[in-house]
Enzyme design. Structure first.
Site, PDB file in Angstrom:
ATOM      1  N   ASP A 184       9.814   5.095  -5.654  1.00 19.86           N
ATOM      2  CA  ASP A 184       8.709   4.909  -4.724  1.00 19.86           C
ATOM      3  C   ASP A 184       7.407   4.985  -5.495  1.00 19.86           C
ATOM      4  O   ASP A 184       7.400   5.108  -6.728  1.00 19.86           O
ATOM      5  CB  ASP A 184       8.748   5.943  -3.599  1.00 19.86           C
ATOM      6  N   HIS A 251       6.119  -0.454  -2.455  1.00 18.29           N
ATOM      7  CA  HIS A 251       6.427   0.900  -2.932  1.00 18.29           C
ATOM      8  C   HIS A 251       6.719   0.871  -4.433  1.00 18.29           C
ATOM      9  O   HIS A 251       7.654   1.521  -4.919  1.00 18.29           O
ATOM     10  CB  HIS A 251       7.594   1.498  -2.152  1.00 18.29           C
ATOM     11  N   ASP A 313      10.316  -2.515   2.828  1.00 15.82           N
ATOM     12  CA  ASP A 313       9.424  -2.059   3.888  1.00 15.82           C
ATOM     13  C   ASP A 313       7.995  -1.924   3.386  1.00 15.82           C
ATOM     14  O   ASP A 313       7.744  -1.748   2.191  1.00 15.82           O
ATOM     15  CB  ASP A 313       9.897  -0.704   4.424  1.00 15.82           C
ATOM     16  N   GLU A 314       7.064  -1.959   4.314  1.00 16.54           N
ATOM     17  CA  GLU A 314       5.657  -1.622   4.092  1.00 16.54           C
ATOM     18  C   GLU A 314       5.074  -2.316   2.858  1.00 16.54           C
ATOM     19  O   GLU A 314       4.292  -1.733   2.113  1.00 16.54           O
ATOM     20  CB  GLU A 314       5.493  -0.097   3.985  1.00 16.54           C
ATOM     21  N   TYR A 405      13.916  10.349  12.471  1.00 21.39           N
ATOM     22  CA  TYR A 405      13.213  10.756  11.255  1.00 21.39           C
ATOM     23  C   TYR A 405      13.138  12.279  11.238  1.00 21.39           C
ATOM     24  O   TYR A 405      12.386  12.885  12.008  1.00 21.39           O
ATOM     25  CB  TYR A 405      11.820  10.123  11.198  1.00 21.39           C
TER      26      TYR A 405
END
Length: 745
Positions: A184, A251, A313-314, A405
């Protein structure tokens, strides 16, 4: 007596088993076990299950069993059998307990292992010290093939032994997939021999501290190939598959910090010490894909399972949009927009993984722009992505942040450790249904299963990981294993207390906060008297309390409803089940000053846009202060503050790093304009009312990291909502409220 759990029958005296088996028939009698009880197996494939049962029985019941090869005689004993006819399902098992004989059988060793776990959970000790199992017949198999837990080792690492403790905990709850998040923005945690700077540079970051504070020591670490092989082998011995995650195209900041040529901007960023959504992406040049494939080529042999997680993701597209070279590459490829570019990126990864015998799985953003038919989707932004993916024929793992989560807080207790916004209590995890009603019946087979995720931004210690996981993983286990019609929240609550001493015996940490008793007090019209209300987040009865500060016991006064007490008192209360407290009793001092002081945990956020429970930046080791704070709006609200006769407001504030990347959410960050150089502390009558008190803030806190300001005030009402706000954009530091106290004129 015969009790069947096949037609919705309620459990009068619930079996102490989590997850609840699919089918159970109870009969009369019981099997008594002691050190002379033979435990045998005929097929060598059955030995591991027999050994695991014996290990668990010794650890939790104190009985040392001897495991031998060979059939068990009719005279008594426990036998573990591999039997092709035991059950139709690969992970299923049969458990038959008669007064003189126990047989656990399964088609495959993994099913036999789960049968061993169930048999162990059924062990109980009676008043005479005898260990016994009720006579019964269980026919059991899981509802879903993917019963997963993700652990983030990129933000904060765990040792190999700690990872093994997580795997032990998973196996006891019949979970079978360990999703290991290894890369990450904040750290690269997997050794890649061909690219040593990934761990030499990308594996280290310097944590942020408040300007002027001593620098924090560098945070470094990664897992070697040998350590990964050890973890994977240990997981396999517990029938758990390890799915690695190498996150791309976003990431990527730690990787780009190590090898800047992989990035888009041509600059060299640091490994990030901030949380949130970052902008660094991999570029789409051929040398970068050579790098990505070489990294995967080293990782693939380490993880023999079917799936390889590529994140996806993201991936904020700002850098791609601003890059002339990326835009030229898009024109060369005939790609119209950045979403389609990510789709092309994912297709290319999928082709490589497929050629090496792996199936690609990624977060639901990989749906954007189109997805290879063979790809599997992990739906985290709610369930909608899973519905869309399954509708298109993709396999799906349901993992919504709204319900699963586990880094989100689980109660409103002030004893919760640092964590992310919102509350996901045990009941919410238990209530989650992985197969949406909106999904067409002919597509529901694409739901492989369910997974909970634990992101570790706020878990710098392993005890916080354990707190986040349990007891919510027990609820997850029942969602993943037990048929939907068999699930029973009240039955689960009745079975849960029996799990707690097992966790303790096995050295498994768990959250105490769901089992705590919380107290609230209200003054009465008569001076010196209060009305006390006691509650438990899970709704357990059996609350016992004391008013003299002593530890409550099973014979202390029982709570039957709100009661009146005279101050000063020190209240302590706990839930008792079978004479044992489920959690420690937290002291609550009630005296004449109780009404005039509030901690940050006792206040509300003015808007609650993004409330986090944040930890101070020091000391390096040991306990740190924790603050409830809204990182979008530094404002706290005290509803109906008692202002009659008050002449001064004393505010104690802390100062912590503002270590958040907000990406597209930056526009939502609110600052009230500052008048003085470093901003002001303002207290208002309601968040939109007149300012009652104000004082300029200094550049820094005191030596202890805190600041105490006393502000004179003239109250005009008996009670008034108060809002406390710190003005100005003070980043990279951030003022946070610790306590507010009202003093008389």
């Amino acid at each position: 007596m015969l009790l069947a759990l096949m037609a919705g029958a309620a459990i009068a005296a619930p079996l102490p088993v989590v997850p609840l088996p699919a089918q159970v028939e109870l009969s009369s009698g019981r099997f008594v076990l002691d050190a002379r009880t033979p435990v045998r197996y005929a097929d060598p494939q059955a030995r591991a299950a027999a050994d695991e049962f014996a290990r668990l029985a010794k650890t939790t019941q104190g009985v040392a069993l001897v495991v031998d090869a060979g059939r068990t005689s009719r005279a008594g004993g426990i036998e573990f059998r591999i039997d092709p006819d035991a059950t139709a399902e690969a992970e299923g098992y049969s458990l038959i307990v008669k007064p003189h004989h126990v047989v656990v059988s399964a088609r495959e060793p993994r099913g036999l292992f789960y049968g061993a776990v169930t048999l162990w959970q059924l062990l109980s000790t009676d008043a005479d010290g005898r260990i016994a199992v009720p006579a019964l017949h269980i026919q059991d198999a899981p509802r879903f093939t993917w019963r997963g837990l993700m652990l983030d080792s990129a933000r904060h690492m765990q040792t190999v032994d700690e990872i093994k403790q997580v795997l032990d905990m998973m196996s006891l709850h019949k979970l079978n997939t360990f999703h290991w998040h290894l890369t990450d923005d904040q750290g690269w945690r997997v050794e890649i021999k061909r690219y040593p700077r990934l761990t030499e540079v990308g594996g280290c970051r310097i944590p942020l501290t408040v300007p002027g504070s001593p620098p924090a020591p560098e945070y470094c670490g990664y897992y070697t190939h040998d350590q990964i092989r050890d973890v994977v082998a240990y997981a396999a011995s517990r029938h758990i598959t390890v799915v690695p995650e190498f996150d791309m195209p976003g990431h990527a900041q730690a990787a780009v910090a190590a090898y800047p040529e992989l990035g888009v901007t041509g600059t060299t960023p640091p490994v990030s010490a901030e949380w949130g959504v970052h902008k660094y992406l991999f570029n789409v040049d051929e040398p970068t894909f050579e790098f990505l494939e070489n990294v995967m080529a080293e990782m693939i042999p380490l993880f023999p399972g079917t799936y390889f997680h590529i994140g996806g993701d993201e991936a904020v597209k700002d850098q791609w949009k601003a890059s002339a070279s990326v835009q030229a590459r898009m024109r060369e490829l005939g790609i119209a927009n950045e979403a389609d570019l990510q789709s092309w990126f994912i297709h290319r990864l999928e082709k490589y993984l497929s050629s090496h015998g792996k199936r690609l799985i990624g977060w639901d953003e990989i749906l954007e722009g189109g997805l290879p038919a063979e790809a599997t989707v992990m739906s985290w932004r709610g369930i909608e992505g899973g519905i869309e993916a399954a509708g298109e024929g993709h396999d799906v793992v349901m993992s919504p942040s709204s319900d699963l989560y586990l880094d989100y807080l689980q109660t409103h207790s002030p004893n919760e450790p640092p964590g992310r916004p919102a509350i996901i209590p045990l009941s919410q995890v238990y209530a989650f249904e992985p197969v949406p009603a909106a999904l067409a019946a002919d597509k529901r087979h694409h739901i492989l299963g369910v997974q909970a995720n634990a992101w570790t931004e706020h878990m710098r210690r392993f005890d916080r990981v354990q707190h986040a996981l349990l007891p919510r993983v027990a609820a997850l286990a029942e969602v993943a294993w037990t048929p939907a019609a068999r699930k029973d929240w009240n039955g689960f609550l009745a079975r849960l207390p029996v799990q707690l001493p097992r966790y303790r015996a096995l050295g498994i940490g768990y959250a105490k906060t769901p089992f705590e008793v919380r107290s609230s007090v209200m003054p009465t019209a008569q001076t010196g008297q209060v009305v006390v209300t006691l509650t438990n987040a899970l709704g357990y009865d059996g609350i016992r309390y004391t008013l003299d500060g002593s530890e409550p016991g099973a014979d202390s006064p029982a709570y039957a409803g709100p009661f009146t007490a005279r101050w000063p008192v020190t209240l302590r209360a706990a839930v008792f089940v079978d004479g044992v407290a489920l959690a420690p009793a937290i002291p609550h001092r009630i005296d004449a000053t109780t009404w005039f002081s509030r901690s940050d945990e006792e206040l509300e956020m003015c808007t609650g846009a993004l409330m986090l429970r944040l930890e101070d930046d020091g000391p390096v080791t040991g306990e740190r202060a924790i603050f409830n704070a809204d990182i979008f709006n530094p404002c706290w609200s005290w509803k109906s503050a008692p202002l009659a006769g008050i002449g001064e407001i004393v505010v104690r504030a802390g100062r912590i790093p503002y270590n958040f990347q907000l990406a597209g959410d930056e526009k939502s960050r609110r600052f009230q304009p500052a008048v003085t150089e470093h901003g002001e502390l303002k207290v208002s009558a309601g968040c939109d009312g007149p300012v009652l008190a104000s004082a300029p803030l200094p550049a820094n806190a005191d030596a202890d990291g805190f600041l105490t300001l006393a502000l004179p005030i003239t109250a005009t009402t008996q009670t008034q909502d108060l809002c406390v706000v710190f003005t100005g954009d003070t980043r990279p530091a951030y003022w946070v409220l610790d306590r507010i106290t009202l003093l008389p004129r």
